[in-house]
Scaffold this motif. Structure first.
Motif, short mmCIF file in Angstrom:
data_model
loop_
_atom_site.label_atom_id
_atom_site.label_comp_id
_atom_site.label_asym_id
_atom_site.label_seq_id
_atom_site.Cartn_x
_atom_site.Cartn_y
_atom_site.Cartn_z
N ASP A 6 6.11 -27.71 -22.75
CA ASP A 6 6.32 -26.47 -23.49
C ASP A 6 7.79 -26.10 -23.29
O ASP A 6 8.20 -25.76 -22.18
N ALA A 96 2.10 -24.84 -30.42
CA ALA A 96 1.68 -24.74 -29.02
C ALA A 96 0.84 -23.49 -28.83
O ALA A 96 -0.20 -23.52 -28.16
N ALA A 100 -3.06 -23.56 -27.80
CA ALA A 100 -3.38 -22.93 -26.51
C ALA A 100 -4.32 -21.74 -26.67
O ALA A 100 -5.21 -21.53 -25.85
N LEU A 271 -2.65 -25.17 -23.23
CA LEU A 271 -2.32 -26.50 -23.74
C LEU A 271 -2.95 -27.58 -22.88
O LEU A 271 -3.44 -28.60 -23.40
#
Length: 279
Positions: A6, A96, A100, A271
């Motif tokens: 990330d 992301a 997530a 994630l």
């Protein structure tokens, strides 16, 4: 073993994940942004700052600036050269957030940190995204915009006197120095967002509560409202500003007829869970 990253412009969090045991080792390096770095620069950064040579089976890299296949190839080239890995996934920080926060379910995924962003995610892909436009034209609800409003009120004598005195006690900036940081120095968004700490430290003051609440209201009205699905689906958030002002964020969502879902400071743990389920 898989590697999940990330990345923002300031910091990258790498998660070395053992898919059999479920153990995760997190490593932090400087940020990677292909909008400002070429593949040689990214490779040099990895050679200098990544502490160990590993051979992951797959890499899932989510980052700021990863906005197109052409730009993303810069990251792919550097990662494949350093890690010698054939399976590479490179996508945006917004994806992301979607992975997530929503996993495989439909939802509204939002980022509220230094900047802000949002999307309608159908459980597989991002279907609609209202352009964030940056802190000069958009980024409603973000740290940069809250900071901009704060210093604008400070310099135009709109800030209540007790807060004005506190500000100049905490910060040594003269008005001219603030103007210089905003208009002449690099990363004015980061400079302005740093004042969210002052906002948070004084959040019991009515002015500060109104500033945060109005900023979140703008975020919903100018972004979330454009997703009709948001009336039926949960609206999830990740980012430091969303997390640290979560009480006001939830209250604002409720007042405007939305359901605030998950609120996390970082998408990293989500994630890891998402990709562990995939493996």
């Amino acid at each position: 073993m898989i590697l999940i990253a990330d990345s923002g412009s300031t910091k990258t969090t790498w998660c070395i994940t053992d898919t059999k045991s479920g153990t995760v080792n997190k490593i932090h390096t400087p940020g990677i942004n292909p909008m400002y770095q070429d593949d040689e620069t990214i490779l040099s950064l990895l050679q200098k700052d990544f502490p160990e040579k590993i051979r992951p089976e797959a890499i899932f890299f989510y980052g700021a600036g990863c906005i197109s296949q052409h730009v993303n190839q810069t990251v792919r080239t550097a990662l494949s050269r350093y890690f010698q890995c054939n399976e590479l996934f490179v996508d945006t920080d917004l994806m992301a957030a979607a992975h997530a926060l929503c996993g495989h379910e439909a939802g509204i995924a939002c980022i509220i940190g230094t900047g802000s962003n949002s999307c309608y995610y159908d459980g597989v892909k991002i279907v609609k995204n209202v352009s964030p436009l940056g802190f000069m034209l958009g980024d409603e609800g973000s740290g940069a915009v809250m900071g901009k409003k704060l210093v604008a009120d400070l310099l135009k004598n709109q800030l209540p006197e007790p807060l004005k005195e506190k500000f100049y006690t905490v910060y040594s900036y003269k008005p001219a120095e603030i103007m210089d940081h905003v208009y002449k120095k690099p990363f004015p968004n980061r400079f302005l967002a740093a004042f969210t700490r002052f906002i948070h430290d004084n959040i019991n003051d009515e002015y500060m509560q109104n500033l945060v609440r109005s900023s979140f209201t703008e975020f919903f009205n100018r972004n979330v409202r454009q997703y009709p699905e948001a009336r039926e689906l949960p609206v999830h958030f990740t980012g430091g500003v969303a997390f640290h002002f979560s009480r006001i964020l939830k209250e604002t969502a409720l007042q405007l007829g939305y359901t605030a879902g998950i609120i996390t400071e970082s998408p990293v743990d989500g994630l890891i869970e998402y990709h562990m389920q995939q493996s």
